[in-house]
Write a protein that holds these residues in place. Structure first.
Motif, mmCIF file in Angstrom:
data_model
loop_
_atom_site.group_PDB
_atom_site.id
_atom_site.type_symbol
_atom_site.label_atom_id
_atom_site.label_comp_id
_atom_site.label_asym_id
_atom_site.label_seq_id
_atom_site.Cartn_x
_atom_site.Cartn_y
_atom_site.Cartn_z
ATOM 1 N N TRP A 1 0.810 -1.237 0.008
ATOM 2 C CA TRP A 1 0.139 0.097 0.111
ATOM 3 C C TRP A 1 0.796 1.244 0.059
ATOM 4 C CZ3 TRP A 1 -5.006 1.189 -0.792
ATOM 5 C CH2 TRP A 1 -5.398 2.319 -0.390
ATOM 6 N N GLY A 2 0.926 2.020 -0.983
ATOM 7 C CA GLY A 2 1.554 3.196 -1.248
ATOM 8 C C GLY A 2 2.820 3.086 -2.478
ATOM 9 N N ASP A 3 3.764 3.807 -2.267
ATOM 10 C CA ASP A 3 4.801 4.079 -3.448
ATOM 11 C C ASP A 3 6.066 3.159 -3.162
ATOM 12 O OD1 ASP A 3 6.225 4.184 -0.712
ATOM 13 O OD2 ASP A 3 6.318 6.590 -1.058
ATOM 14 N N ALA A 4 6.801 3.343 -4.104
ATOM 15 C CA ALA A 4 8.014 2.354 -4.505
ATOM 16 C C ALA A 4 8.590 1.843 -3.119
ATOM 17 C CB ALA A 4 9.124 3.003 -5.269
ATOM 18 N N HIS A 5 8.622 2.650 -2.167
ATOM 19 C CA HIS A 5 9.181 2.233 -0.807
ATOM 20 C C HIS A 5 8.171 0.990 -0.198
ATOM 21 C CE1 HIS A 5 10.978 1.917 3.111
ATOM 22 N NE2 HIS A 5 10.064 2.685 3.686
ATOM 23 N N ALA A 6 7.013 1.096 -0.363
ATOM 24 C CA ALA A 6 6.144 -0.080 0.120
ATOM 25 C C ALA A 6 6.320 -1.275 -0.991
ATOM 26 C CB ALA A 6 4.623 0.505 0.002
ATOM 27 N N GLN A 7 6.427 -0.993 -2.007
ATOM 28 C CA GLN A 7 6.619 -2.181 -3.080
ATOM 29 C C GLN A 7 7.982 -2.750 -2.828
ATOM 30 O OE1 GLN A 7 4.546 -3.318 -5.664
ATOM 31 N NE2 GLN A 7 5.969 -4.970 -5.272
ATOM 32 N N ALA A 8 9.036 -2.265 -2.455
ATOM 33 C CA ALA A 8 10.513 -2.673 -2.068
ATOM 34 C C ALA A 8 10.175 -3.576 -0.921
ATOM 35 C CB ALA A 8 11.329 -1.790 -1.848
ATOM 36 N N TYR A 9 9.390 -3.029 0.042
ATOM 37 C CA TYR A 9 9.136 -3.930 1.075
ATOM 38 C C TYR A 9 8.149 -5.127 0.990
ATOM 39 C CZ TYR A 9 6.753 -5.494 5.621
ATOM 40 O OH TYR A 9 6.281 -6.268 6.614
ATOM 41 N N GLU A 10 7.289 -5.277 0.045
ATOM 42 C CA GLU A 10 6.788 -6.238 -0.278
ATOM 43 C C GLU A 10 7.421 -7.410 -0.920
ATOM 44 O OE1 GLU A 10 3.175 -8.074 -3.589
ATOM 45 O OE2 GLU A 10 3.503 -5.871 -3.133
ATOM 46 N N ASN A 11 8.422 -6.860 -1.766
ATOM 47 C CA ASN A 11 9.772 -7.915 -2.285
ATOM 48 C C ASN A 11 10.501 -8.382 -1.044
ATOM 49 O OD1 ASN A 11 8.666 -7.230 -4.821
ATOM 50 N ND2 ASN A 11 10.106 -5.492 -5.160
ATOM 51 N N ARG A 12 10.580 -7.793 -0.289
ATOM 52 C CA ARG A 12 11.472 -8.402 0.903
ATOM 53 C C ARG A 12 10.927 -9.189 1.697
ATOM 54 N NH1 ARG A 12 12.740 -2.851 1.951
ATOM 55 N NH2 ARG A 12 11.596 -2.702 3.973
ATOM 56 N N VAL A 13 9.550 -9.123 1.696
ATOM 57 C CA VAL A 13 8.707 -10.148 2.562
ATOM 58 C C VAL A 13 8.552 -11.333 1.848
ATOM 59 C CG1 VAL A 13 6.149 -10.449 3.268
ATOM 60 C CG2 VAL A 13 7.144 -8.298 3.804
#
Length: 396
Positions: free
Chosen positions: A241-253
Protein backbone atom coordinates in the motif's frame (compact mmCIF):
# COMPACT_ATOMS: atom_id res chain seq x y z
CA UNK A 1 -34.00 20.94 7.75
CA UNK A 2 -31.41 18.26 7.02
CA UNK A 3 -28.38 17.87 9.23
CA UNK A 4 -25.37 18.75 7.08
CA UNK A 5 -22.01 17.05 7.65
CA UNK A 6 -18.66 17.58 5.93
CA UNK A 7 -16.44 14.49 5.93
CA UNK A 8 -12.67 14.61 5.37
CA UNK A 9 -10.77 11.74 3.72
CA UNK A 10 -7.24 11.56 2.34
CA UNK A 11 -7.97 8.80 -0.18
CA UNK A 12 -10.57 7.81 -2.75
CA UNK A 13 -9.06 4.34 -3.22
CA UNK A 14 -9.05 3.11 0.39
CA UNK A 15 -11.27 3.94 3.35
CA UNK A 16 -14.22 1.81 2.27
CA UNK A 17 -15.23 1.71 5.94
CA UNK A 18 -15.88 5.46 5.85
CA UNK A 19 -17.80 5.21 2.56
CA UNK A 20 -20.10 2.52 3.98
CA UNK A 21 -20.86 4.74 6.95
CA UNK A 22 -21.54 7.80 4.81
CA UNK A 23 -23.86 5.81 2.56
CA UNK A 24 -25.99 4.87 5.55
CA UNK A 25 -25.97 8.44 6.89
CA UNK A 26 -27.47 9.57 3.59
CA UNK A 27 -30.20 6.93 3.99
CA UNK A 28 -30.86 8.31 7.47
CA UNK A 29 -31.64 11.70 5.93
CA UNK A 30 -28.36 13.58 6.36
CA UNK A 31 -26.86 15.85 3.72
CA UNK A 32 -23.37 14.38 3.39
CA UNK A 33 -20.46 16.20 1.78
CA UNK A 34 -16.98 14.74 1.42
CA UNK A 35 -13.65 16.40 0.65
CA UNK A 36 -11.19 13.94 -0.90
CA UNK A 37 -8.83 13.67 -3.87
CA UNK A 38 -10.30 12.60 -7.20
CA UNK A 39 -9.07 9.74 -9.34
CA UNK A 40 -9.66 6.85 -6.96
CA UNK A 41 -11.65 3.72 -7.69
CA UNK A 42 -14.35 4.54 -5.12
CA UNK A 43 -15.44 7.89 -6.63
CA UNK A 44 -18.35 6.31 -8.60
CA UNK A 45 -19.64 4.72 -5.38
CA UNK A 46 -19.65 8.08 -3.57
CA UNK A 47 -21.65 9.58 -6.43
CA UNK A 48 -24.07 6.64 -6.54
CA UNK A 49 -24.69 7.00 -2.80
CA UNK A 50 -25.83 10.62 -3.17
CA UNK A 51 -22.78 12.06 -1.42
CA UNK A 52 -21.64 15.49 -2.64
CA UNK A 53 -17.97 15.35 -3.62
CA UNK A 54 -15.57 18.28 -3.22
CA UNK A 55 -12.27 17.58 -5.05
CA UNK A 56 -9.59 18.48 -2.53
CA UNK A 57 -6.76 16.71 -0.70
CA UNK A 58 -7.34 17.62 2.97
CA UNK A 59 -4.45 15.53 4.30
CA UNK A 60 -1.79 17.61 6.06
CA UNK A 61 1.09 18.06 3.55
CA UNK A 62 3.85 16.80 5.84
CA UNK A 63 6.25 16.08 2.95
CA UNK A 64 5.43 19.37 1.20
CA UNK A 65 5.19 21.67 4.19
CA UNK A 66 5.45 24.77 1.98
CA UNK A 67 1.93 23.93 0.72
CA UNK A 68 0.47 24.16 4.20
CA UNK A 69 -0.92 27.76 3.93
CA UNK A 70 -2.62 26.90 0.64
CA UNK A 71 -4.19 23.68 2.01
CA UNK A 72 -5.44 25.39 5.17
CA UNK A 73 -6.94 28.25 3.16
CA UNK A 74 -8.69 25.79 0.84
CA UNK A 75 -10.34 24.02 3.76
CA UNK A 76 -11.42 27.30 5.38
CA UNK A 77 -13.03 28.38 2.09
CA UNK A 78 -14.74 25.01 1.71
CA UNK A 79 -16.20 25.17 5.22
CA UNK A 80 -17.42 28.75 4.63
CA UNK A 81 -19.09 27.70 1.38
CA UNK A 82 -20.78 24.52 2.69
CA UNK A 83 -21.64 25.78 6.20
CA UNK A 84 -21.85 22.28 7.71
CA UNK A 85 -23.45 21.57 11.07
CA UNK A 86 -20.58 19.20 11.93
CA UNK A 87 -17.22 18.24 10.46
CA UNK A 88 -16.08 14.61 10.59
CA UNK A 89 -12.45 13.61 9.94
CA UNK A 90 -11.18 10.05 9.50
CA UNK A 91 -7.37 10.35 9.55
CA UNK A 92 -4.73 12.00 11.73
CA UNK A 93 -3.51 14.13 8.82
CA UNK A 94 -6.97 15.36 7.83
CA UNK A 95 -7.67 16.10 11.50
CA UNK A 96 -4.56 18.27 11.80
CA UNK A 97 -5.58 20.18 8.67
CA UNK A 98 -9.09 20.67 10.06
CA UNK A 99 -7.90 21.98 13.43
CA UNK A 100 -5.10 24.20 12.12
CA UNK A 101 -7.29 25.67 9.41
CA UNK A 102 -10.19 26.58 11.69
CA UNK A 103 -8.41 27.26 14.98
CA UNK A 104 -9.17 25.87 18.41
CA UNK A 105 -12.32 27.87 19.08
CA UNK A 106 -14.23 27.58 15.82
CA UNK A 107 -17.93 27.09 16.65
CA UNK A 108 -18.63 24.06 14.41
CA UNK A 109 -18.34 20.73 16.32
CA UNK A 110 -15.50 18.62 14.92
CA UNK A 111 -15.22 14.85 15.22
CA UNK A 112 -12.12 12.73 14.73
CA UNK A 113 -13.19 9.13 14.21
CA UNK A 114 -9.94 7.31 14.90
CA UNK A 115 -9.33 4.46 12.42
CA UNK A 116 -6.43 2.99 14.39
CA UNK A 117 -4.57 3.57 17.66
CA UNK A 118 -0.98 3.68 16.31
CA UNK A 119 -0.38 7.40 16.88
CA UNK A 120 -1.84 7.09 20.39
CA UNK A 121 0.62 4.37 21.35
CA UNK A 122 3.60 6.72 21.04
CA UNK A 123 3.82 9.68 23.48
CA UNK A 124 5.09 12.28 21.02
CA UNK A 125 2.46 11.71 18.35
CA UNK A 126 -0.29 11.19 20.95
CA UNK A 127 0.23 14.49 22.71
CA UNK A 128 0.95 16.28 19.44
CA UNK A 129 -2.50 15.33 18.19
CA UNK A 130 -4.26 16.14 21.45
CA UNK A 131 -2.54 19.53 21.81
CA UNK A 132 -4.05 20.69 18.52
CA UNK A 133 -7.60 20.12 19.81
CA UNK A 134 -9.86 22.88 21.06
CA UNK A 135 -13.26 23.41 22.62
CA UNK A 136 -15.13 22.14 19.54
CA UNK A 137 -13.25 18.86 19.22
CA UNK A 138 -14.60 15.40 20.00
CA UNK A 139 -13.27 11.90 19.40
CA UNK A 140 -14.97 8.72 18.20
CA UNK A 141 -12.87 5.68 19.00
CA UNK A 142 -13.46 2.74 16.69
CA UNK A 143 -12.44 0.28 19.40
CA UNK A 144 -12.39 0.26 23.19
CA UNK A 145 -8.59 0.47 23.35
CA UNK A 146 -8.59 3.79 21.49
CA UNK A 147 -11.16 5.25 23.87
CA UNK A 148 -9.13 4.03 26.85
CA UNK A 149 -5.98 5.74 25.56
CA UNK A 150 -7.79 9.08 25.26
CA UNK A 151 -9.23 8.72 28.76
CA UNK A 152 -5.75 7.94 30.12
CA UNK A 153 -4.47 11.07 28.36
CA UNK A 154 -6.89 13.27 30.27
CA UNK A 155 -9.68 13.71 27.72
CA UNK A 156 -13.03 13.92 29.59
CA UNK A 157 -15.33 10.94 28.99
CA UNK A 158 -18.08 13.18 27.59
CA UNK A 159 -15.80 14.12 24.70
CA UNK A 160 -14.96 10.54 23.70
CA UNK A 161 -17.47 8.18 22.07
CA UNK A 162 -17.26 4.57 20.89
CA UNK A 163 -18.54 3.48 17.49
CA UNK A 164 -17.11 0.79 15.24
CA UNK A 165 -16.68 1.20 11.50
CA UNK A 166 -19.47 -1.10 10.41
CA UNK A 167 -19.84 -3.65 7.63
CA UNK A 168 -22.64 -4.19 5.13
CA UNK A 169 -23.73 -7.58 6.41
CA UNK A 170 -25.43 -8.50 3.13
CA UNK A 171 -21.99 -8.63 1.48
CA UNK A 172 -21.04 -11.60 3.68
CA UNK A 173 -23.95 -13.83 2.67
CA UNK A 174 -23.81 -16.57 0.05
CA UNK A 175 -20.05 -17.17 -0.18
CA UNK A 176 -19.19 -20.84 -0.51
CA UNK A 177 -15.99 -22.86 -0.48
CA UNK A 178 -14.05 -23.83 -3.55
CA UNK A 179 -12.80 -20.76 -5.40
CA UNK A 180 -9.42 -20.41 -3.68
CA UNK A 181 -8.56 -24.11 -3.68
CA UNK A 182 -9.57 -24.38 -7.31
CA UNK A 183 -7.40 -21.38 -8.19
CA UNK A 184 -4.43 -22.88 -6.34
CA UNK A 185 -5.08 -26.39 -7.65
CA UNK A 186 -5.11 -28.04 -4.22
CA UNK A 187 -7.55 -30.28 -2.36
CA UNK A 188 -8.94 -30.34 1.18
CA UNK A 189 -5.94 -32.28 2.50
CA UNK A 190 -3.79 -29.14 2.36
CA UNK A 191 -4.35 -26.89 5.37
CA UNK A 192 -4.64 -23.26 4.31
CA UNK A 193 -3.45 -20.64 6.81
CA UNK A 194 -4.33 -17.22 5.43
CA UNK A 195 -3.59 -13.59 6.11
CA UNK A 196 -5.48 -10.69 4.50
CA UNK A 197 -3.73 -7.34 4.87
CA UNK A 198 -1.97 -4.66 2.90
CA UNK A 199 1.80 -4.50 3.39
CA UNK A 200 3.09 -1.42 5.20
CA UNK A 201 6.87 -1.01 5.56
CA UNK A 202 8.32 -0.43 9.04
CA UNK A 203 8.24 3.12 10.38
CA UNK A 204 11.77 3.26 11.70
CA UNK A 205 11.19 6.63 13.41
CA UNK A 206 8.66 4.82 15.63
CA UNK A 207 11.14 2.07 16.45
CA UNK A 208 9.57 -0.51 14.13
CA UNK A 209 11.89 -3.14 12.66
CA UNK A 210 9.15 -5.25 11.04
CA UNK A 211 6.02 -4.34 9.12
CA UNK A 212 3.03 -3.08 11.08
CA UNK A 213 0.79 -5.97 10.03
CA UNK A 214 3.19 -8.68 11.19
CA UNK A 215 3.79 -10.53 7.91
CA UNK A 216 7.26 -11.61 9.02
CA UNK A 217 5.86 -12.94 12.31
CA UNK A 218 3.40 -15.19 10.48
CA UNK A 219 6.17 -16.44 8.18
CA UNK A 220 8.26 -17.35 11.23
CA UNK A 221 5.24 -19.07 12.81
CA UNK A 222 4.58 -21.05 9.63
CA UNK A 223 8.20 -22.22 9.62
CA UNK A 224 7.67 -23.56 13.15
CA UNK A 225 4.36 -25.21 12.23
CA UNK A 226 5.80 -26.92 9.15
CA UNK A 227 8.22 -28.90 11.34
CA UNK A 228 5.21 -30.63 12.92
CA UNK A 229 2.64 -30.41 10.14
CA UNK A 230 4.22 -30.27 6.66
CA UNK A 231 0.87 -30.19 4.85
CA UNK A 232 0.32 -26.48 5.55
CA UNK A 233 0.28 -23.73 2.94
CA UNK A 234 0.46 -20.06 3.92
CA UNK A 235 -1.66 -17.76 1.75
CA UNK A 236 -1.01 -14.01 1.83
CA UNK A 237 -3.70 -11.80 0.27
CA UNK A 238 -2.92 -8.12 -0.14
CA UNK A 239 -0.02 -6.26 -1.69
CA UNK A 240 1.95 -3.12 -0.96
CA UNK A 241 0.00 0.00 0.00
CA UNK A 242 1.74 3.11 -1.18
CA UNK A 243 4.78 4.09 -3.19
CA UNK A 244 7.92 2.37 -4.44
CA UNK A 245 9.17 2.15 -0.84
CA UNK A 246 6.18 -0.05 0.02
CA UNK A 247 6.69 -2.15 -3.09
CA UNK A 248 10.31 -2.74 -2.11
CA UNK A 249 9.10 -3.89 1.30
CA UNK A 250 6.68 -6.35 -0.32
CA UNK A 251 9.57 -7.80 -2.31
CA UNK A 252 11.54 -8.24 0.92
CA UNK A 253 8.61 -10.03 2.57
CA UNK A 254 8.27 -12.41 -0.37
CA UNK A 255 11.99 -13.16 -0.26
CA UNK A 256 11.83 -13.71 3.50
CA UNK A 257 9.01 -16.21 3.04
CA UNK A 258 10.89 -18.12 0.35
CA UNK A 259 13.95 -18.31 2.58
CA UNK A 260 12.16 -19.53 5.73
CA UNK A 261 9.25 -21.50 4.22
CA UNK A 262 10.48 -22.64 0.79
CA UNK A 263 7.56 -23.28 -1.57
CA UNK A 264 5.03 -23.31 1.29
CA UNK A 265 3.72 -19.76 0.88
CA UNK A 266 1.62 -18.14 -1.83
CA UNK A 267 1.33 -14.37 -2.36
CA UNK A 268 -1.81 -13.38 -4.27
CA UNK A 269 -1.30 -9.63 -4.19
CA UNK A 270 -4.20 -7.18 -3.96
CA UNK A 271 -7.54 -8.77 -4.89
CA UNK A 272 -11.09 -7.53 -5.27
CA UNK A 273 -12.64 -10.93 -4.49
CA UNK A 274 -11.35 -11.37 -0.94
CA UNK A 275 -14.72 -12.38 0.51
CA UNK A 276 -14.94 -15.21 -2.02
CA UNK A 277 -11.51 -16.52 -1.01
CA UNK A 278 -11.96 -16.52 2.78
CA UNK A 279 -14.24 -19.61 3.04
CA UNK A 280 -11.44 -21.95 1.89
CA UNK A 281 -9.12 -20.90 4.71
CA UNK A 282 -8.81 -23.37 7.57
CA UNK A 283 -7.70 -20.50 9.78
CA UNK A 284 -7.32 -16.74 9.28
CA UNK A 285 -4.45 -15.01 11.09
CA UNK A 286 -4.18 -11.31 11.98
CA UNK A 287 -0.71 -10.85 13.56
CA UNK A 288 -0.64 -7.03 13.66
CA UNK A 289 1.58 -5.02 16.00
CA UNK A 290 -0.94 -2.16 16.20
CA UNK A 291 -4.51 -2.33 14.96
CA UNK A 292 -8.14 -1.39 15.29
CA UNK A 293 -9.79 -4.68 14.30
CA UNK A 294 -8.00 -5.12 10.99
CA UNK A 295 -9.76 -7.74 8.89
CA UNK A 296 -10.86 -9.83 11.89
CA UNK A 297 -14.42 -8.63 11.39
CA UNK A 298 -14.36 -10.06 7.85
CA UNK A 299 -13.02 -13.48 8.78
CA UNK A 300 -15.46 -13.80 11.68
CA UNK A 301 -18.46 -12.60 9.65
CA UNK A 302 -17.64 -15.45 7.26
CA UNK A 303 -17.27 -17.87 10.21
CA UNK A 304 -13.61 -18.61 9.50
CA UNK A 305 -11.59 -19.71 12.57
CA UNK A 306 -9.62 -16.63 13.59
CA UNK A 307 -6.37 -15.91 15.42
CA UNK A 308 -5.22 -12.39 16.26
CA UNK A 309 -2.75 -10.58 18.45
CA UNK A 310 -3.92 -9.34 21.82
CA UNK A 311 -3.70 -5.65 20.89
CA UNK A 312 -5.92 -2.75 19.83
CA UNK A 313 -9.51 -3.64 19.03
CA UNK A 314 -9.02 -7.36 18.45
CA UNK A 315 -10.13 -8.25 22.02
CA UNK A 316 -13.45 -6.46 21.33
CA UNK A 317 -14.27 -9.30 18.94
CA UNK A 318 -12.02 -12.21 19.83
CA UNK A 319 -12.55 -13.77 23.23
CA UNK A 320 -9.93 -16.40 24.00
CA UNK A 321 -11.44 -19.88 23.82
CA UNK A 322 -14.88 -18.52 22.88
CA UNK A 323 -14.69 -16.74 19.53
CA UNK A 324 -11.06 -17.40 18.56
CA UNK A 325 -7.47 -17.20 19.76
CA UNK A 326 -5.49 -14.24 21.08
CA UNK A 327 -1.69 -14.34 21.18
CA UNK A 328 0.98 -11.78 22.14
CA UNK A 329 2.28 -9.62 19.28
CA UNK A 330 5.74 -10.31 17.86
CA UNK A 331 5.65 -13.86 19.30
CA UNK A 332 5.91 -16.39 16.43
CA UNK A 333 6.19 -19.38 18.78
CA UNK A 334 2.87 -18.54 20.49
CA UNK A 335 1.30 -17.84 17.11
CA UNK A 336 2.46 -21.21 15.82
CA UNK A 337 0.97 -22.97 18.84
CA UNK A 338 -2.41 -21.30 18.22
CA UNK A 339 -2.35 -22.23 14.53
CA UNK A 340 -1.63 -25.88 15.28
CA UNK A 341 -4.31 -25.95 17.96
CA UNK A 342 -6.87 -24.54 15.53
CA UNK A 343 -5.93 -27.05 12.84
CA UNK A 344 -5.88 -30.14 15.07
CA UNK A 345 -9.51 -29.70 16.19
CA UNK A 346 -11.50 -28.24 13.28
CA UNK A 347 -14.87 -28.95 14.91
CA UNK A 348 -14.05 -26.86 17.98
CA UNK A 349 -12.50 -24.20 15.78
CA UNK A 350 -15.68 -23.92 13.73
CA UNK A 351 -17.86 -23.67 16.82
CA UNK A 352 -15.79 -20.73 18.03
CA UNK A 353 -15.93 -19.12 14.58
CA UNK A 354 -19.73 -19.29 14.55
CA UNK A 355 -19.85 -17.71 18.01
CA UNK A 356 -17.52 -15.00 16.72
CA UNK A 357 -19.76 -14.46 13.73
CA UNK A 358 -22.73 -13.89 16.04
CA UNK A 359 -20.85 -11.32 18.13
CA UNK A 360 -19.49 -9.49 15.09
CA UNK A 361 -22.96 -9.17 13.57
CA UNK A 362 -24.13 -7.54 16.79
CA UNK A 363 -21.29 -5.00 16.88
CA UNK A 364 -20.48 -4.31 13.22
CA UNK A 365 -23.77 -3.91 11.36
CA UNK A 366 -23.21 -0.62 9.51
CA UNK A 367 -26.90 0.24 9.75
CA UNK A 368 -26.52 0.20 13.53
CA UNK A 369 -23.14 1.95 13.66
CA UNK A 370 -24.36 4.74 11.36
CA UNK A 371 -27.31 5.34 13.70
CA UNK A 372 -24.80 5.58 16.54
CA UNK A 373 -22.87 8.25 14.62
CA UNK A 374 -26.06 10.24 14.06
CA UNK A 375 -26.91 9.99 17.76
CA UNK A 376 -23.40 11.23 18.63
CA UNK A 377 -23.87 14.24 16.35
CA UNK A 378 -27.25 14.99 17.91
CA UNK A 379 -25.95 14.58 21.46
CA UNK A 380 -23.11 17.04 20.93
CA UNK A 381 -25.21 19.56 19.02
CA UNK A 382 -27.97 19.55 21.65
CA UNK A 383 -25.46 19.87 24.49
CA UNK A 384 -23.77 22.81 22.81
CA UNK A 385 -27.15 24.54 22.51
CA UNK A 386 -27.74 23.97 26.24
CA UNK A 387 -24.27 25.30 27.09
CA UNK A 388 -24.88 28.40 24.94
CA UNK A 389 -28.16 29.24 26.64
CA UNK A 390 -26.67 28.69 30.08
CA UNK A 391 -23.93 31.24 29.53
CA UNK A 392 -24.42 34.37 31.69
CA UNK A 393 -25.39 37.55 29.86
CA UNK A 394 -22.62 40.14 29.72
CA UNK A 395 -23.28 43.46 31.40
CA UNK A 396 -23.01 46.51 29.16
Amino acid sequence: MKLKVLQLLKTSDGGEWALRQMRELVKLGLEVHVALPLGGSLIPEYKAAGITIHPFQPDFPMRQIWRCPQVLAQLRNLVSRIEPDVIHSHFVGTTLTMRLALGKNHPIPRFFQVPGPLHLEHPLTRYGEILTAGSSDYWIGSCEWTCKLYHQSGIPPERVFLSYYGDSLDEFVGHTKGKLRSYLGIDEKVKLVGMVAYMYPPKYFLGQTRGLKGHEDLIDALAICLKKEPNILGVFIGGAWGDAHAQAYENRVRAYAQKHCPDRTIFLGTRDDVLELYPDLDVAVHPSHSENVGAADESLLLAVPTIATNIGGFPDLIKQGETGWLVPPKAPQKLAEAILEALVDPVRSQIQAVQGQRLTKQLFDVKQTARQILEIYQTVLSQRVVDYHQQPLTQS
